[in-house]
Design a protein around this motif. Structure first.
Motif, PDB file in Angstrom:
ATOM      1  N   SER A  64       0.825  -1.204   0.000  1.00 27.15           N
ATOM      2  CA  SER A  64       0.000   0.000   0.000  1.00 27.15           C
ATOM      3  C   SER A  64       0.862   1.257   0.000  1.00 27.15           C
ATOM      4  O   SER A  64       1.941   1.282   0.601  1.00 27.15           O
ATOM      5  CB  SER A  64      -0.904   0.020   1.240  1.00 27.15           C
ATOM      6  N   LYS A  65       0.355   2.287  -0.667  1.00 32.16           N
ATOM      7  CA  LYS A  65       1.038   3.578  -0.699  1.00 32.16           C
ATOM      8  C   LYS A  65       0.134   4.649  -0.090  1.00 32.16           C
ATOM      9  O   LYS A  65      -1.052   4.722  -0.403  1.00 32.16           O
ATOM     10  CB  LYS A  65       1.385   3.992  -2.134  1.00 32.16           C
ATOM     11  N   TRP A  66       0.737   5.471   0.762  1.00 34.44           N
ATOM     12  CA  TRP A  66       0.103   6.679   1.268  1.00 34.44           C
ATOM     13  C   TRP A  66       0.858   7.840   0.657  1.00 34.44           C
ATOM     14  O   TRP A  66       2.079   7.930   0.813  1.00 34.44           O
ATOM     15  CB  TRP A  66       0.179   6.735   2.794  1.00 34.44           C
ATOM     16  N   VAL A  67       0.149   8.709  -0.045  1.00 31.21           N
ATOM     17  CA  VAL A  67       0.825   9.752  -0.824  1.00 31.21           C
ATOM     18  C   VAL A  67       0.174  11.107  -0.564  1.00 31.21           C
ATOM     19  O   VAL A  67      -1.043  11.258  -0.700  1.00 31.21           O
ATOM     20  CB  VAL A  67       0.773   9.443  -2.334  1.00 31.21           C
ATOM     21  N   GLU A  68       0.997  12.072  -0.210  1.00 33.46           N
ATOM     22  CA  GLU A  68       0.516  13.441  -0.038  1.00 33.46           C
ATOM     23  C   GLU A  68       0.824  14.224  -1.306  1.00 33.46           C
ATOM     24  O   GLU A  68       1.971  14.289  -1.750  1.00 33.46           O
ATOM     25  CB  GLU A  68       1.178  14.122   1.155  1.00 33.46           C
ATOM     26  N   ILE A  69      -0.217  14.827  -1.874  1.00 32.21           N
ATOM     27  CA  ILE A  69      -0.096  15.602  -3.111  1.00 32.21           C
ATOM     28  C   ILE A  69      -0.436  17.058  -2.826  1.00 32.21           C
ATOM     29  O   ILE A  69      -1.473  17.362  -2.220  1.00 32.21           O
ATOM     30  CB  ILE A  69      -1.040  15.053  -4.198  1.00 32.21           C
ATOM     31  N   ARG A  70       0.455  17.940  -3.251  1.00 32.29           N
ATOM     32  CA  ARG A  70       0.230  19.379  -3.133  1.00 32.29           C
ATOM     33  C   ARG A  70       0.657  20.042  -4.442  1.00 32.29           C
ATOM     34  O   ARG A  70       1.751  19.787  -4.933  1.00 32.29           O
ATOM     35  CB  ARG A  70       1.048  19.986  -1.970  1.00 32.29           C
ATOM     36  N   ARG A 100       2.182  17.974  -7.098  1.00 28.47           N
ATOM     37  CA  ARG A 100       3.448  17.314  -6.779  1.00 28.47           C
ATOM     38  C   ARG A 100       3.262  16.257  -5.695  1.00 28.47           C
ATOM     39  O   ARG A 100       2.469  16.441  -4.770  1.00 28.47           O
ATOM     40  CB  ARG A 100       4.484  18.336  -6.305  1.00 28.47           C
ATOM     41  N   ILE A 101       4.011  15.169  -5.825  1.00 27.93           N
ATOM     42  CA  ILE A 101       4.106  14.201  -4.736  1.00 27.93           C
ATOM     43  C   ILE A 101       5.089  14.776  -3.723  1.00 27.93           C
ATOM     44  O   ILE A 101       6.293  14.851  -3.974  1.00 27.93           O
ATOM     45  CB  ILE A 101       4.590  12.826  -5.236  1.00 27.93           C
ATOM     46  N   VAL A 102       4.574  15.185  -2.575  1.00 27.52           N
ATOM     47  CA  VAL A 102       5.399  15.819  -1.551  1.00 27.52           C
ATOM     48  C   VAL A 102       6.105  14.770  -0.698  1.00 27.52           C
ATOM     49  O   VAL A 102       7.289  14.878  -0.388  1.00 27.52           O
ATOM     50  CB  VAL A 102       4.537  16.740  -0.664  1.00 27.52           C
ATOM     51  N   ARG A 103       5.373  13.744  -0.308  1.00 26.85           N
ATOM     52  CA  ARG A 103       5.932  12.663   0.488  1.00 26.85           C
ATOM     53  C   ARG A 103       5.059  11.433   0.297  1.00 26.85           C
ATOM     54  O   ARG A 103       3.896  11.533  -0.104  1.00 26.85           O
ATOM     55  CB  ARG A 103       6.002  13.022   1.978  1.00 26.85           C
ATOM     56  N   PHE A 104       5.617  10.254   0.594  1.00 29.00           N
ATOM     57  CA  PHE A 104       4.816   9.041   0.528  1.00 29.00           C
ATOM     58  C   PHE A 104       5.396   7.991   1.456  1.00 29.00           C
ATOM     59  O   PHE A 104       6.552   8.089   1.900  1.00 29.00           O
ATOM     60  CB  PHE A 104       4.679   8.523  -0.906  1.00 29.00           C
TER      61      PHE A 104
END
Length: 302
Positions: free
Chosen positions: A150-156, A159-163
């Motif tokens: 599984s991937k948890w991805v923060e998008i801002r 852009r992919i900021v962190r995952f």
């Protein structure tokens, strides 16, 4: 049909590979799939597998955009990772071009996170996330891509900021088949009537106490021995527990009521139920729809 195919979209996974013919208006002219994923073939096999997938549905030289494990180090041709913060609107700029396929093939890059202590990588999911932005323009926040890893991805701002990667699906397989817990799965069908009760109990335990994961996992065995729990309850409990632990451990990533869940309907229901228990709403996004939308968006970047 061949004359209508403007280009070909390909998702090359570890176990399987899928291809879609795309017309000028974005409609599908054909689709095909094979079990000859990256983990089952050698580097020299890729051109033949691609030709088999496309068949006579598109002429030689047709533009072909590929995402996933074909770009891994062990794949067809390594496509170097884009580092976070990774601009999804420029994903195609990192594509590589393998030779000898008979088609104008381009392999999209993955994304890496090099922060010390939080090193991580993805291949294929970045294309699904680009697809998410195409399907839901302006999205910002955390998306979850449940599955084997599984991937948890923060998008801002696109852009992919962190995952963060959680090996939830693989842990379930290893624990249920190759650990002492396997004895609790040998007493009957794992999809029996008690599976839902097991899921609910495990999910709540994982959400409430993710730090106790290694102890809570062993309850799968103890409950079978001492409380007469069957294989169906044990399967549900372990599955729900691991999902609960994953979500409980990432609770601080959740910053909005609606959380996109990019994956299968089964995973969407499971993760959606866990999110609901802690006050969030899962919003299912079909994985194939996201992949195709991402490949279409990537091709439009060039």
């Amino acid at each position: 049909m061949t004359s209508k195919t403007e280009w070909v979209a390909v998702d090359w996974g570890t176990s399987n590979v899928r291809a879609w013919g795309i017309a000028a208006d974005g409609s599908h002219t054909f689709s095909s799939q094979s079990e000859r994923g990256m983990g089952k073939i050698g580097r020299a096999d890729y051109p033949a597998v691609l030709a088999e997938l496309i068949g006579d549905n598109a002429p030689a030289g047709t533009d072909t955009v590929i995402c996933g494990m074909a770009g891994a180090r062990q794949g067809w041709l390594e496509a170097p990772y884009l580092d976070t913060p990774a601009d999804l609107t420029r994903l195609a700029g990192g594509a590589v071009r393998p030779e000898g396929s008979g088609f104008a093939a381009r392999i999209l890059p993955g994304v890496s996170q090099r922060t010390v202590g939080h090193e991580d990588v993805m291949r294929g999911e970045e294309t699904q996330l680009l697809g998410l932005l195409a399907l839901r323009p302006g999205f910002e926040g955390t998306a979850i891509l449940p599955g084997t890893h599984s991937k948890w991805v923060e998008i801002r701002d696109g852009r992919i900021v962190r995952f963060s990667t959680a090996m939830t699906g693989e842990l379930y397989e290893i624990l249920s088949q190759h650990s002492v817990l396997r004895h609790s799965f040998a007493s009957g069908a794992i999809d029996g009537p008690e599976i839902e009760d097991g899921i609910a109990e495990g999910m709540r335990a994982g959400l409430d106490s993710p730090a106790l994961a290694t102890s809570l996992v062993f309850r799968t065995r103890a409950a079978a021995l001492l409380a007469g729990k069957g294989a169906d309850w044990c399967s549900g409990y372990l599955s729900g527990l691991l999902v609960g632990v994953e979500i409980g451990g990432h609770r601080d990533w959740l910053d909005g009521p609606g959380v996109p869940l990019i994956g299968s309907a089964r995973f969407g229901r499971l993760y959606g139920a866990a999110l609901k228990l802690i006050g969030f709403s899962g919003e299912p996004v079909d994985a194939s729809d996201a992949t195709i939308a991402g490949l279409i968006a990537a091709r439009a970047q060039t």
